[in-house]
Design an enzyme around this catalytic site. Structure first.
Site, mmCIF file in Angstrom:
data_model
loop_
_atom_site.group_PDB
_atom_site.id
_atom_site.type_symbol
_atom_site.label_atom_id
_atom_site.label_comp_id
_atom_site.label_asym_id
_atom_site.label_seq_id
_atom_site.Cartn_x
_atom_site.Cartn_y
_atom_site.Cartn_z
ATOM 1 N N SER A 135 44.767 -12.797 72.471
ATOM 2 C CA SER A 135 43.746 -13.443 71.659
ATOM 3 C C SER A 135 44.417 -14.469 70.765
ATOM 4 O O SER A 135 45.601 -14.333 70.419
ATOM 5 C CB SER A 135 43.027 -12.394 70.792
ATOM 6 O OG SER A 135 42.233 -13.010 69.798
ATOM 7 N N TYR A 192 42.559 -5.434 64.727
ATOM 8 C CA TYR A 192 42.570 -6.204 65.980
ATOM 9 C C TYR A 192 43.744 -7.175 66.005
ATOM 10 O O TYR A 192 44.437 -7.308 67.026
ATOM 11 C CB TYR A 192 41.247 -6.953 66.115
ATOM 12 C CG TYR A 192 41.073 -7.646 67.455
ATOM 13 C CD1 TYR A 192 40.718 -6.918 68.581
ATOM 14 C CD2 TYR A 192 41.251 -9.024 67.579
ATOM 15 C CE1 TYR A 192 40.543 -7.544 69.813
ATOM 16 C CE2 TYR A 192 41.076 -9.653 68.802
ATOM 17 C CZ TYR A 192 40.730 -8.914 69.912
ATOM 18 O OH TYR A 192 40.569 -9.536 71.128
ATOM 19 N N LYS A 231 46.799 -7.202 68.826
ATOM 20 C CA LYS A 231 47.088 -8.320 69.724
ATOM 21 C C LYS A 231 48.467 -8.927 69.461
ATOM 22 O O LYS A 231 49.113 -9.420 70.394
ATOM 23 C CB LYS A 231 45.982 -9.369 69.618
ATOM 24 C CG LYS A 231 44.641 -8.898 70.171
ATOM 25 C CD LYS A 231 44.734 -8.478 71.646
ATOM 26 C CE LYS A 231 43.375 -8.131 72.233
ATOM 27 N NZ LYS A 231 43.454 -7.769 73.671
#
Length: 238
Positions: free
Chosen positions: A139, A152, A156
């Protein structure tokens, strides 16, 4: 990486919905046998019916290493060694400061997004076809931190580092095999994006439009050098 023969199997995790389901359908449309996994049995039944014969759509949780190992063995036995493996399964929670993020949400984020890449690498890298490519879906937030999405972001960033490390191992032990982290290339209107950006997600194209570009990129245009690269799918709306 060079164009893959359409008889070559492709593996995708997280095919119940979103990017994974769109990729699975597009790869099959292009003639590739698809091995996909997910947790939503009803959604997988629908995908299996849509794809038809010649594919392997399996209920498996990517956080369960034994289940992924069994799926990998079944994939090679039924479809052959894959030349492209896409570790796509992901999880994201609503935007919130880290002190309001529950331990359960943080753990789930790390388990799905990081452990899920590990289990696919563990199971499929030794089984990947010569010259094949392992893709970890990353991402932009795995390269540029995003406040209120700390869990998150952390997951990532971990995926990016893990991919660079396994690329070094592949160069030493699996000659010709490439491992790369790939950013989808901007927002895609999925359930995950709606979770974290509830007021913005509809501004972006849907998974099917994205997959038409992304599938071709992953099949034909991922560079073999440098191994471990951080790449970005060309934006279909650019």
């Amino acid at each position: 990486m060079g164009s893959l023969n359409t008889s070559t199997p492709v593996v995708v995790s997280g095919v119940s919905r979103g990017l994974g389901a769109a990729l699975a359908r597009r790869f099959a449309e292009l003639g590739h046998p698809v091995a996909g996994c997910g947790r939503d049995r009803a959604a997988l039944d629908l995908l299996r019916a849509d794809l038809g014969a010649g594919h392997l759509i399996t209920v498996a949780d990517v956080t369960d290493a034994d289940a992924v190992q069994t799926w990998a063995e079944q994939t090679v036995r039924q479809l052959g060694a894959p030349a492209l493996v896409v570790a796509n399964a992901g999880y994201i929670s609503p935007q919130t400061p880290v002190w309001e993020t529950s331990p359960a949400d943080f753990r789930t984020t790390v388990d799905v997004n990081v452990v899920g890449v590990y289990t696919l690498a563990r199971a499929f890298l030794p089984r990947i076809a010569a010259g094949g490519t392992f893709v970890a879906v990353s991402s932009g937030w795995g390269r540029n931190p995003r406040g209120r999405l700390a869990a998150y972001t952390a997951s990532k960033f971990a995926v990016e580092g893990f991919t660079k490390a396994i690329a070094q191992e592949a160069e030493e032990l699996l000659p010709g095999v490439t491992a790369v982290a790939v950013d989808p290339g901007g927002g895609v209107d999925t359930d995950m994006l709606a979770t974290c950006l509830p007021d913005e997600h509809t501004e972006y194209p849907g998974p099917q439009e994205w997959a038409r570009v992304a599938a071709d990129y992953l099949l034909n245009d991922v560079p073999k050098e440098p191994n471990g690269a951080s790449l970005t799918v060309p934006s279909p709306w650019a």
